[in-house]
Design an enzyme around this catalytic site. Structure first.
Site, PDB file in Angstrom:
ATOM      1  N   ARG A 256      21.342 -67.159 -19.256  1.00  0.00           N
ATOM      2  CA  ARG A 256      22.794 -67.341 -19.100  1.00  0.00           C
ATOM      3  C   ARG A 256      23.017 -68.681 -18.408  1.00  0.00           C
ATOM      4  NH1 ARG A 256      24.897 -63.823 -14.659  1.00  0.00           N
ATOM      5  NH2 ARG A 256      25.313 -65.797 -13.629  1.00  0.00           N
ATOM      6  N   HIS A 260      28.561 -65.578 -14.706  1.00  0.00           N
ATOM      7  CA  HIS A 260      28.578 -64.270 -15.390  1.00  0.00           C
ATOM      8  C   HIS A 260      29.865 -64.107 -16.209  1.00  0.00           C
ATOM      9  CE1 HIS A 260      28.350 -59.969 -16.038  1.00  0.00           C
ATOM     10  NE2 HIS A 260      29.504 -59.823 -15.425  1.00  0.00           N
ATOM     11  N   TYR A 269      24.611 -67.762  -5.799  1.00  0.00           N
ATOM     12  CA  TYR A 269      23.419 -66.913  -5.721  1.00  0.00           C
ATOM     13  C   TYR A 269      22.229 -67.407  -6.543  1.00  0.00           C
ATOM     14  CZ  TYR A 269      25.645 -65.014  -9.957  1.00  0.00           C
ATOM     15  OH  TYR A 269      26.248 -64.873 -11.183  1.00  0.00           O
TER      16      TYR A 269
HETATM   17  C1  LIG Z   1      28.900 -48.720 -15.799  1.00  0.00           C
HETATM   18  C2  LIG Z   1      29.124 -50.078 -15.186  1.00  0.00           C
HETATM   19  N1  LIG Z   1      28.603 -50.365 -13.973  1.00  0.00           N
HETATM   20  C3  LIG Z   1      28.784 -51.578 -13.428  1.00  0.00           C
HETATM   21  C4  LIG Z   1      29.524 -52.518 -14.089  1.00  0.00           C
HETATM   22  C5  LIG Z   1      29.734 -53.899 -13.469  1.00  0.00           C
HETATM   23  N2  LIG Z   1      28.965 -54.895 -14.212  1.00  0.00           N
HETATM   24  C6  LIG Z   1      29.576 -55.701 -15.102  1.00  0.00           C
HETATM   25  S1  LIG Z   1      28.472 -56.721 -15.834  1.00  0.00           S
HETATM   26  C7  LIG Z   1      27.182 -56.105 -14.950  1.00  0.00           C
HETATM   27  C8  LIG Z   1      25.793 -56.665 -15.128  1.00  0.00           C
HETATM   28  C9  LIG Z   1      25.254 -56.475 -16.505  1.00  0.00           C
HETATM   29  O1  LIG Z   1      24.091 -57.225 -16.658  1.00  0.00           O
HETATM   30  P1  LIG Z   1      23.319 -57.267 -18.013  1.00  0.00           P
HETATM   31  O2  LIG Z   1      23.163 -55.894 -18.564  1.00  0.00           O
HETATM   32  O3  LIG Z   1      22.078 -58.042 -17.791  1.00  0.00           O
HETATM   33  O4  LIG Z   1      24.324 -58.049 -18.996  1.00  0.00           O
HETATM   34  P2  LIG Z   1      24.842 -59.547 -18.912  1.00  0.00           P
HETATM   35  O5  LIG Z   1      26.175 -59.510 -18.212  1.00  0.00           O
HETATM   36  O6  LIG Z   1      23.844 -60.366 -18.174  1.00  0.00           O
HETATM   37  O7  LIG Z   1      25.011 -59.991 -20.314  1.00  0.00           O
HETATM   38  C10 LIG Z   1      27.609 -55.102 -14.095  1.00  0.00           C
HETATM   39  C11 LIG Z   1      26.741 -54.373 -13.163  1.00  0.00           C
HETATM   40  C12 LIG Z   1      30.075 -52.183 -15.348  1.00  0.00           C
HETATM   41  N3  LIG Z   1      30.770 -53.061 -16.090  1.00  0.00           N
HETATM   42  N4  LIG Z   1      29.852 -50.971 -15.891  1.00  0.00           N
END
Ligand SMILES: Cc1ncc(C[n+]2csc(CCOP(=O)(O)OP(=O)(O)O)c2C)c(N)n1
Ligand SMILES: [Mg+2]
Length: 358
Positions: A256, A260, A269
């Protein structure tokens, strides 16, 4: 040939970060037009992304998750899928959606908070982006079960991030897909971060691909910044799945390159040095280098492509900004076939209030 997922360096790659070929290319990648179409889609995704961020920064779009640096994964998935396959992905899969035929207008509407953006003209069976992490994996497996029960030959494709692999929903979905030998492909779009959680703290599993082993099917890693490698790996996996081979998992190793979402500041971070190192693996630059060196991709063609992409994106943005917002009561209109009585009351109250204000 499925490589062992037990070794972190076992990912497959055809074109390295400098645009050099490291092993004989698959047949599709010998064709200039095919490579150009993949490159074109990656550039369009990047333009779409940049415009989305500009719209958000000027208060005309909601929070937006960029796919900067991850274009090869989505474009390759979209290119390998057939129209009748069924896609379920996270919020970061703009490239797949564009490849599947979702219009840029629909996508801007969605990120602008307008539910009409989820009501695609095509691809009608695909799921909307999943904002809750991992909750679409059971849905994707449900679609695969439907495909199997109907005796159809298409596949269900489920994409989620590295962070999502720690979720119960994802493991449960993979587990039952293995038990029932369903026609589903899981793709981990491993961009090394889950908001502020780095891959090293996400899982003690050496690779995320090997999580498939516990569910009784194969997983493999691919260089997610090499569009040829991802297209080849996904294409082979889908062929096996369509011919009854059961589920499969592909972990695409990418990065990425930005925050985010527009609500995040990654500089708080993560180390700038890490980010600049990964810029050297930019998937868009890599395929352009290869096209330039081997297929005579010219600066004129490059300029025209950039101009065309920007023109398409600008036109979609103009259309989006000119779209009349939905009526406030539409918030109730997309969840239920028949609205429960208490919601119906609230809906009526909004209309009543709106009429008084109006
Ligand atoms: C069930 C749930 N828990 C927490 C969140 C908050 N949240 C949004 S994105 C994220 C991280 C996701 O990381 P990843 O699966 O690596 O996907 P990326 O965003 O890096 O594409 C979190 C914890 C959420 N959207 N849904
Ligand atoms: Mg991630």
């Amino acid at each position: 040939m499925v490589k062992s997922p037990k070794d972190r360096d076992s990912f497959s790659q055809f074109i390295d970060k400098d645009g050099n070929v490291v092993q004989p290319l698959p047949a599709f990648a010998e064709d200039r037009e095919t490579l150009v179409s993949l490159y074109r889609a990656m550039v369009l995704t990047r333009s779409f992304d940049a415009k989305a961020i500009a719209l958000q920064r000027t208060g005309r779009l909601g929070t937006y998750p960029s796919s900067l640096g991850q274009e090869a994964v989505g474009v390759a998935i979209g290119h390998a899928m057939r129209p009748d396959d069924i896609f379920a992905g996270t919020y970061r899969e703009h490239a797949v959606q564009l490849m599947r035929g979702v219009s840029m207008l629909e996508m801007y509407l969605f990120w602008g908070g307008d539910e009409r953006g989820n009501n695609y003209a095509v691809p009608i069976k695909d799921f909307p982006p999943s904002i809750p992490i991992g909750s679409h994996a059971p849905h994707s497996v449900g679609a695969a079960l439907a495909i199997k029960l109907r005796g159809e030959k298409n596949a269900s494709v489920c994409v989620f991030g590295d962070g999502a692999t720690s979720k119960g929903d994802v493991y449960e979905a993979m587990n039952i897909a293995g038990v029932w030998q369903l026609p589903v492909l899981f793709v981990v779009n491993n961009n090394q971060w889950a908001i502020s959680v780095p891959r090293s703290q996400q899982s003690a599993s050496l690779t995320l691909a090997q999580k498939a082993t516990a569910c009784g099917f194969d997983g493999e890693q691919v260089d997610g910044n090499d569009v040829v490698a991802v297209r080849h790996t996904i294409g082979c996996a889908l062929d096996r799945i369509r011919s009854g081979g059961g589920p499969h998992l592909v972990e695409a190793l990418t990065y990425r390159l930005t925050d985010h979402t527009t609500a995040d500041d990654a500089s708080r971070y993560r180390d700038e040095k890490e980010v600049s190192t990964y810029w050297k693996s930019d998937p868009v630059v890599r395929i352009r280098k290869y096209l330039t060196a081997i297929h005579g991709w010219s600066s004129d063609e490059e300029e025209k492509l950039l101009a065309d992409s920007n023109k398409k994106v600008e036109a979609a943005a103009v259309e989006y900004l000119a779209t009349e917002p939905q009526a406030p009561e539409s918030i109730f209109d997309y969840l239920y076939q028949e609205l429960p009585a208490d919601f119906a009351e609230q809906r009526a109250a909004i209309i009543e209030k709106g009429n008084k204000i109006g």
